[in-house]
Design a protein around this motif. Sequence first.
Motif, PDB file in Angstrom:
ATOM      1  N   LEU A 108       0.846  -1.130  -0.117  1.00  0.00           N
ATOM      2  CA  LEU A 108       0.573  -0.010  -0.262  1.00  0.00           C
ATOM      3  C   LEU A 108       1.106   0.722   0.126  1.00  0.00           C
ATOM      4  O   LEU A 108       2.049   0.975   0.737  1.00  0.00           O
ATOM      5  CB  LEU A 108      -0.876   0.168   1.038  1.00  0.00           C
ATOM      6  CG  LEU A 108      -1.685  -1.230   1.300  1.00  0.00           C
ATOM      7  CD1 LEU A 108      -2.532  -1.284   2.722  1.00  0.00           C
ATOM      8  CD2 LEU A 108      -2.602  -1.108   0.085  1.00  0.00           C
ATOM      9  N   THR A 109       0.756   2.680  -1.099  1.00  0.00           N
ATOM     10  CA  THR A 109       1.438   3.508  -1.437  1.00  0.00           C
ATOM     11  C   THR A 109       0.510   4.124  -0.888  1.00  0.00           C
ATOM     12  O   THR A 109      -0.169   5.150  -1.756  1.00  0.00           O
ATOM     13  CB  THR A 109       1.910   3.524  -2.639  1.00  0.00           C
ATOM     14  OG1 THR A 109       2.348   1.859  -2.756  1.00  0.00           O
ATOM     15  CG2 THR A 109       2.637   4.779  -2.903  1.00  0.00           C
ATOM     16  N   GLN A 110       0.764   5.597   0.195  1.00  0.00           N
ATOM     17  CA  GLN A 110       0.370   6.478   0.210  1.00  0.00           C
ATOM     18  C   GLN A 110       0.786   7.756  -0.040  1.00  0.00           C
ATOM     19  O   GLN A 110       2.002   8.278   0.041  1.00  0.00           O
ATOM     20  CB  GLN A 110       0.353   6.558   1.960  1.00  0.00           C
ATOM     21  CG  GLN A 110      -0.639   5.150   2.982  1.00  0.00           C
ATOM     22  CD  GLN A 110      -1.166   5.656   4.375  1.00  0.00           C
ATOM     23  OE1 GLN A 110      -0.920   4.878   4.888  1.00  0.00           O
ATOM     24  NE2 GLN A 110      -1.650   6.367   4.278  1.00  0.00           N
ATOM     25  N   SER A 111      -0.144   9.038  -0.629  1.00  0.00           N
ATOM     26  CA  SER A 111       0.186  10.342  -1.024  1.00  0.00           C
ATOM     27  C   SER A 111      -0.517  10.966  -0.877  1.00  0.00           C
ATOM     28  O   SER A 111      -1.882  10.382  -0.175  1.00  0.00           O
ATOM     29  CB  SER A 111       0.424   9.302  -2.071  1.00  0.00           C
ATOM     30  OG  SER A 111      -0.512   9.984  -3.180  1.00  0.00           O
ATOM     31  N   PRO A 112      -0.282  12.636  -0.011  1.00  0.00           N
ATOM     32  CA  PRO A 112       1.144  12.549  -0.019  1.00  0.00           C
ATOM     33  C   PRO A 112       1.733  12.116   1.215  1.00  0.00           C
ATOM     34  O   PRO A 112       0.870  11.564   2.174  1.00  0.00           O
ATOM     35  CB  PRO A 112       1.067  13.878  -0.351  1.00  0.00           C
ATOM     36  CG  PRO A 112       0.583  14.964   0.151  1.00  0.00           C
ATOM     37  CD  PRO A 112      -0.970  13.579   0.348  1.00  0.00           C
ATOM     38  N   CYS A 119      -3.767   3.702   5.756  1.00  0.00           N
ATOM     39  CA  CYS A 119      -4.493   2.359   5.753  1.00  0.00           C
ATOM     40  C   CYS A 119      -3.871   1.049   6.082  1.00  0.00           C
ATOM     41  O   CYS A 119      -2.894   0.692   5.817  1.00  0.00           O
ATOM     42  CB  CYS A 119      -4.837   3.322   3.776  1.00  0.00           C
ATOM     43  SG  CYS A 119      -2.641   2.940   2.797  1.00  0.00           S
ATOM     44  N   GLN A 120      -4.916   0.345   5.274  1.00  0.00           N
ATOM     45  CA  GLN A 120      -4.732  -0.978   5.525  1.00  0.00           C
ATOM     46  C   GLN A 120      -5.458  -1.696   4.726  1.00  0.00           C
ATOM     47  O   GLN A 120      -6.829  -1.340   5.172  1.00  0.00           O
ATOM     48  CB  GLN A 120      -4.738  -1.366   7.340  1.00  0.00           C
ATOM     49  CG  GLN A 120      -4.706  -2.768   7.831  1.00  0.00           C
ATOM     50  CD  GLN A 120      -6.106  -3.514   8.024  1.00  0.00           C
ATOM     51  OE1 GLN A 120      -6.836  -2.598   9.226  1.00  0.00           O
ATOM     52  NE2 GLN A 120      -6.228  -4.361   8.201  1.00  0.00           N
ATOM     53  N   PHE A 169      -0.392  -2.530   6.311  1.00  0.00           N
ATOM     54  CA  PHE A 169      -0.296  -1.380   6.396  1.00  0.00           C
ATOM     55  C   PHE A 169       0.544  -0.442   5.017  1.00  0.00           C
ATOM     56  O   PHE A 169       1.554  -0.811   4.765  1.00  0.00           O
ATOM     57  CB  PHE A 169       0.209  -0.502   7.361  1.00  0.00           C
ATOM     58  CG  PHE A 169      -0.296  -1.555   8.582  1.00  0.00           C
ATOM     59  CD1 PHE A 169      -0.730  -2.198   9.140  1.00  0.00           C
ATOM     60  CD2 PHE A 169      -2.187  -0.612   9.283  1.00  0.00           C
ATOM     61  CE1 PHE A 169      -1.378  -2.904  10.371  1.00  0.00           C
ATOM     62  CE2 PHE A 169      -2.799  -1.265  10.201  1.00  0.00           C
ATOM     63  CZ  PHE A 169      -2.167  -2.553  10.478  1.00  0.00           C
ATOM     64  N   GLY A 170      -0.257   0.427   4.917  1.00  0.00           N
ATOM     65  CA  GLY A 170       0.779   1.758   4.864  1.00  0.00           C
ATOM     66  C   GLY A 170       1.507   2.694   5.534  1.00  0.00           C
ATOM     67  O   GLY A 170       1.181   2.537   6.295  1.00  0.00           O
ATOM     68  N   LYS A 226       8.572   5.392  12.907  1.00  0.00           N
ATOM     69  CA  LYS A 226       8.387   4.015  11.175  1.00  0.00           C
ATOM     70  C   LYS A 226       7.208   3.927  11.939  1.00  0.00           C
ATOM     71  O   LYS A 226       5.679   4.197  12.629  1.00  0.00           O
ATOM     72  CB  LYS A 226       8.864   2.817  11.381  1.00  0.00           C
ATOM     73  CG  LYS A 226      10.278   3.374  11.201  1.00  0.00           C
ATOM     74  CD  LYS A 226      10.624   3.910  10.613  1.00  0.00           C
ATOM     75  CE  LYS A 226      12.667   3.965  10.564  1.00  0.00           C
ATOM     76  NZ  LYS A 226      12.860   4.986   9.278  1.00  0.00           N
ATOM     77  N   GLY A 227       6.035   3.510  10.625  1.00  0.00           N
ATOM     78  CA  GLY A 227       4.709   2.615  10.380  1.00  0.00           C
ATOM     79  C   GLY A 227       4.626   1.369  11.453  1.00  0.00           C
ATOM     80  O   GLY A 227       5.171   0.902  12.241  1.00  0.00           O
TER      81      GLY A 227
END
Lengths: 107, 120
Positions: free
Chosen positions: A4-8, A88-89, A98-99, B43-44
Amino acid sequence: EIVLTQSPATLSLSPGERATLSCRASQSVSSYLAWYQQKPGQAPRLLIYDASNRATGIPARFSGSGSGTDFTLTISSLEPEDSAVYYCQQRSSWPITFGQGTRLEIK
Amino acid sequence: EVQLLESGGALVQPGVSLRLSCAASGFTFSNYAMSWVRQAPGKGLEWVSLISGRAATTSYADSVKARFTISRDNTKNTLYLQMNTLRAEDTAVYYCAKVEASTKGYFDYWGQGTLVTVSS
């Protein structure tokens, strides 16, 4: 593993403005996506599940949309207390992932 | 009111073992799957492991498989994480989380976390 890639990575907005956070999956997760809010020194809090359902007690200014690989968390009118990191997950397939998070700063 | 209280975190050397506990209250513990999620400093979030309500099924992240074991005692309303052969990269705050019932894949309640530091 679904990435999962989150932006920004960071978003800086003023109170009353609208925030739009994005989460993109490396493959389809259908609608099996959640959003969490984490404030400094606190545990995460579930905001949205199954892409668009608000969790219990979450204000109506938080909304989620999307399906497949592209998802959005929208905060319609920012409050100072919305300053946090949002994750996000996905639960579509193992392992749960998770992102990396989006940091939302309120000016 | 749902409450989750983790304990057992400590500063330990690489290679040793540690067991974390999570005491649950405010809900019928045996009816819900439970999970561990960790967060390295700054970190996440990283999902670690999950166990079903009756402990019939367990799942693990590849990063901890064969080293960590999740278990639960439904008579004591307590969740455990046995961590063996700890590595520096296991350093994190470990959260206990209740799995939301209807969807079985999201975490609707979290504890405040317990810090595990692996360092020589």
